[in-house]
Design a protein around this motif. Structure first.
Motif, PDB file in Angstrom:
ATOM      1  N   LEU A  22       0.668  -1.476   0.097  1.00  0.00           N
ATOM      2  CA  LEU A  22      -0.009   0.171   0.041  1.00  0.00           C
ATOM      3  C   LEU A  22       0.773   1.232   0.020  1.00  0.00           C
ATOM      4  O   LEU A  22       0.573   2.181  -0.748  1.00  0.00           O
ATOM      5  N   ALA A  23       1.989   1.238   0.828  1.00  0.00           N
ATOM      6  CA  ALA A  23       2.894   2.654   1.018  1.00  0.00           C
ATOM      7  C   ALA A  23       3.483   2.799  -0.523  1.00  0.00           C
ATOM      8  O   ALA A  23       3.651   3.817  -0.801  1.00  0.00           O
ATOM      9  N   ALA A  24       3.787   1.582  -1.172  1.00  0.00           N
ATOM     10  CA  ALA A  24       4.278   1.791  -2.612  1.00  0.00           C
ATOM     11  C   ALA A  24       3.228   2.775  -3.464  1.00  0.00           C
ATOM     12  O   ALA A  24       3.891   3.456  -4.408  1.00  0.00           O
ATOM     13  N   PHE A  25       2.096   2.651  -3.378  1.00  0.00           N
ATOM     14  CA  PHE A  25       1.212   3.220  -4.053  1.00  0.00           C
ATOM     15  C   PHE A  25       1.166   4.856  -3.546  1.00  0.00           C
ATOM     16  O   PHE A  25       0.995   5.747  -4.860  1.00  0.00           O
ATOM     17  N   GLY A  26       1.369   5.238  -2.579  1.00  0.00           N
ATOM     18  CA  GLY A  26       1.452   6.596  -2.049  1.00  0.00           C
ATOM     19  C   GLY A  26       2.787   7.272  -2.160  1.00  0.00           C
ATOM     20  O   GLY A  26       3.234   8.036  -2.999  1.00  0.00           O
ATOM     21  N   ALA A  27       3.641   7.153  -1.120  1.00  0.00           N
ATOM     22  CA  ALA A  27       4.954   7.362  -1.006  1.00  0.00           C
ATOM     23  C   ALA A  27       5.710   7.099  -2.215  1.00  0.00           C
ATOM     24  O   ALA A  27       6.810   7.920  -2.483  1.00  0.00           O
ATOM     25  N   GLY A  28       5.666   5.884  -2.700  1.00  0.00           N
ATOM     26  CA  GLY A  28       6.430   5.614  -3.787  1.00  0.00           C
ATOM     27  C   GLY A  28       5.981   5.775  -5.171  1.00  0.00           C
ATOM     28  O   GLY A  28       6.746   5.488  -6.378  1.00  0.00           O
ATOM     29  N   ASN A  29       4.817   6.298  -5.308  1.00  0.00           N
ATOM     30  CA  ASN A  29       4.233   6.559  -6.650  1.00  0.00           C
ATOM     31  C   ASN A  29       3.598   8.011  -6.648  1.00  0.00           C
ATOM     32  O   ASN A  29       4.016   8.853  -7.243  1.00  0.00           O
ATOM     33  N   LEU A  30       2.428   8.254  -6.143  1.00  0.00           N
ATOM     34  CA  LEU A  30       1.698   9.591  -6.362  1.00  0.00           C
ATOM     35  C   LEU A  30       2.597  10.829  -5.989  1.00  0.00           C
ATOM     36  O   LEU A  30       2.521  11.747  -6.742  1.00  0.00           O
ATOM     37  N   ALA A  31       3.361  10.553  -4.810  1.00  0.00           N
ATOM     38  CA  ALA A  31       4.142  11.892  -4.318  1.00  0.00           C
ATOM     39  C   ALA A  31       5.219  11.929  -5.369  1.00  0.00           C
ATOM     40  O   ALA A  31       5.498  13.051  -5.751  1.00  0.00           O
ATOM     41  N   GLN A  32       5.974  10.790  -5.656  1.00  0.00           N
ATOM     42  CA  GLN A  32       7.055  10.789  -6.608  1.00  0.00           C
ATOM     43  C   GLN A  32       6.589  11.422  -8.024  1.00  0.00           C
ATOM     44  O   GLN A  32       7.187  12.500  -8.677  1.00  0.00           O
ATOM     45  N   THR A  33       5.258  10.974  -8.564  1.00  0.00           N
ATOM     46  CA  THR A  33       4.806  11.654  -9.715  1.00  0.00           C
ATOM     47  C   THR A  33       4.610  13.071  -9.760  1.00  0.00           C
ATOM     48  O   THR A  33       4.750  14.014 -10.924  1.00  0.00           O
ATOM     49  N   SER A  34       4.089  13.260  -8.658  1.00  0.00           N
ATOM     50  CA  SER A  34       3.576  14.886  -8.611  1.00  0.00           C
ATOM     51  C   SER A  34       4.998  15.667  -8.516  1.00  0.00           C
ATOM     52  O   SER A  34       5.124  16.471  -8.949  1.00  0.00           O
ATOM     53  N   ALA A  35       6.043  15.008  -7.890  1.00  0.00           N
ATOM     54  CA  ALA A  35       7.029  15.807  -7.872  1.00  0.00           C
ATOM     55  C   ALA A  35       8.015  15.953  -9.302  1.00  0.00           C
ATOM     56  O   ALA A  35       8.461  16.885  -9.655  1.00  0.00           O
ATOM     57  N   VAL A  36       7.824  14.801 -10.027  1.00  0.00           N
ATOM     58  CA  VAL A  36       8.309  14.862 -11.409  1.00  0.00           C
ATOM     59  C   VAL A  36       7.547  15.965 -12.111  1.00  0.00           C
ATOM     60  O   VAL A  36       8.262  16.795 -12.792  1.00  0.00           O
ATOM     61  N   ALA A  37       6.019  15.941 -12.309  1.00  0.00           N
ATOM     62  CA  ALA A  37       5.421  16.741 -12.898  1.00  0.00           C
ATOM     63  C   ALA A  37       5.667  18.274 -12.545  1.00  0.00           C
ATOM     64  O   ALA A  37       5.636  19.113 -13.432  1.00  0.00           O
TER      65      ALA A  37
END
Length: 451
Positions: free
Chosen positions: A158-173
């Motif tokens: 579950l953590a991979a979906f948030g801290a490992g994905n959503l937060a990181q995609t937001s940082a890239v964008a």
């Protein structure tokens, strides 16, 4: 009390002072159990790792080289936190936080050594030659508590979906939009497509990606950080003096503030040191378990190097750049301070945006693999593609924002996964010590019978 209030309370507890003290104590315990391997055997560590990158030691299981496994792990640990997290630590604790960050890293090397060693020792080999490993495996097998290993796997998946994905995609964008005016939708779609291609090829493709991308990413950032440091080289003597004076409470005592200020310095530095390299969380063990080695201790050495590169090298360069430029004294937020600092270097704003994007993107790929492995532990190999598709979808929508509540829960889960992992490290400390003794005495390694 609302659900989110409870999440915030738990998060503050798992990342609080008492928890940080536990991380340090476990690191000291593992240092003792391993004979302080990060100091007494550091020459051996370097020879067995950076000095043997091209060697491929075939052994029980494993589909990728030890170096590739470490690069996958570093894809997750070397992230935006190495820039913004270090800046936050300086703003919260002053220059002295950096010394305590080093202390946390030095004991964390032993923790990561133990995690990587146990990951190889207790990994599962399947009929097709593939392997899986990580904290859920050494908890389930080493402690004989599969239910607790399952709880950790739930946290990771579950953590991979948030801290490992959503937060990181937001940082890239966000970084690409600010630097190059790239629409967030285009960035999110591009990230999702690339992640789909990489994760779709399994661990071998993830490893090839990490082997190529991580060294280049680190090199880009080192050049940028060193450039800022060189431009402000005349400030370095004063910066180094401030780090040690502030860390030991000299500045606080002179200002009449006393013990509380020193506690803030220690907490800021230790917190950054621990959560930058993830020593104690157990997540990197998922990658290290994939290495082709003839003895678990060989991959344990790579765990030491991982922490060294992440914190002692990359975080230190960040800190020296931030402190020498002096912008941090102006009282701006962490992001503004970091951007202003690196913009002092020619084309620094562009290079900084690229570094943030790359750091975040590699984190997405590595955590995608972590989450997939955790889901597979829970539900078997059949869950891999459904999990990948969900992960890829979230990578697409991550740049659009609006996931604050989910990200808060994800942060809480990352903190909670450390608790059973630290318990396992303490309980299996004797085994780690025996493996270390056996390695240096030349004894052959035999994996557990049920592996």
């Amino acid at each position: 009390m609302t659900f989110m209030d409870l999440v915030g309370l738990i998060t503050r507890w798992v990342f609080g002072r008492e928890a940080l003290a536990v991380f340090l104590l476990v690191g000291l315990y593992m240092s003792w159990r391993t004979g302080f391997v990060q100091f007494t055997r550091f020459g051996v560590v370097l020879r067995e790792t950076l000095g043997a990158v091209r060697e491929r030691a075939l052994g029980f299981g494993g589909e990728i080289t030890p170096f590739q496994a470490t690069m996958v792990a570093m894809g997750a640990t070397v992230g935006v936190g190495n820039i913004l997290g270090v800046t936050v630590a300086i703003l919260a604790g002053g220059p002295g936080a950096i010394l305590w960050m080093w202390v946390a890293a030095l004991v964390g090397m032993a923790t990561k050594f133990a995690e990587a060693t146990l990951a190889v020792h207790f990994r599962q080999q399947f009929a097709d030659g593939s392997v899986s490993g990580g904290p859920f495996y050494y908890i389930a097998r080493g402690l004989g508590l599969p239910w607790l290993g399952g709880i950790v796997a739930i946290f990771v998946a579950l953590a991979a979906f948030g801290a490992g994905n959503l937060a990181q995609t937001s940082a890239v964008a966000g970084s690409l939009e600010q630097a190059f005016s790239v629409p967030t939708a285009i960035t999110s779609l591009s990230v999702a497509l690339i992640v789909a291609v990489v994760l779709g090829g399994g661990i071998k493709r993830v490893a090839r990606f990490a082997q190529a991308a991580i060294p280049l990413m680190i090199l880009l950032y080192v050049v940028l950080a060193l450039g800022v440091i060189v431009l402000n080289a005349d400030a370095l003597p004063q910066v180094l003096a401030q780090i040690f004076q502030s860390a030991l409470g000299v500045e606080a005592a002179a200002g009449g503030i006393g013990g509380y200020a020193l506690i803030q310095v220690v907490q800021a530095g230790v917190g950054r040191g621990i959560f930058s390299n993830e020593a104690g969380l157990g997540s990197a063990a998922i990658a290290h378990a994939q290495a082709q080695v003839d003895h678990p201790v060989r991959q344990g050495f790579w765990g030491v190097v991982e922490v060294f590169l992440d914190t002692i090298v990359i975080n230190t360069l960040t800190a020296l750049a931030i402190l020498s430029a002096g912008v941090w004294r102006e009282g701006s937020g962490a992001s503004a301070v970091a951007v202003a600092t690196f913009s002092t270097f020619p084309a620094g704003d562009v290079l900084f945006a690229l570094a943030v994007a790359l750091f975040a993107f590699t984190t997405i790929v590595s955590w995608g693999f972590y989450g997939e492995e955790a889901a597979s532990f829970l539900f078997g190999d059949g869950i891999r593609w459904p999990y990948r598709l969900t992960f890829i979808t979230l990578a697409f929508v991550g740049g659009l924002g609006g996931f604050e509540a989910f990200l808060a829960v994800s942060d809480m889960l990352i903190g909670l996964m450390a608790i059973p992992n630290l318990i396992a490290l303490i309980a299996l400390g004797g085994l780690v010590a025996r493996l270390v003794r056996g390695f240096f005495q030349g004894e052959p390694w035999t994996p557990p019978r049920d592996a």
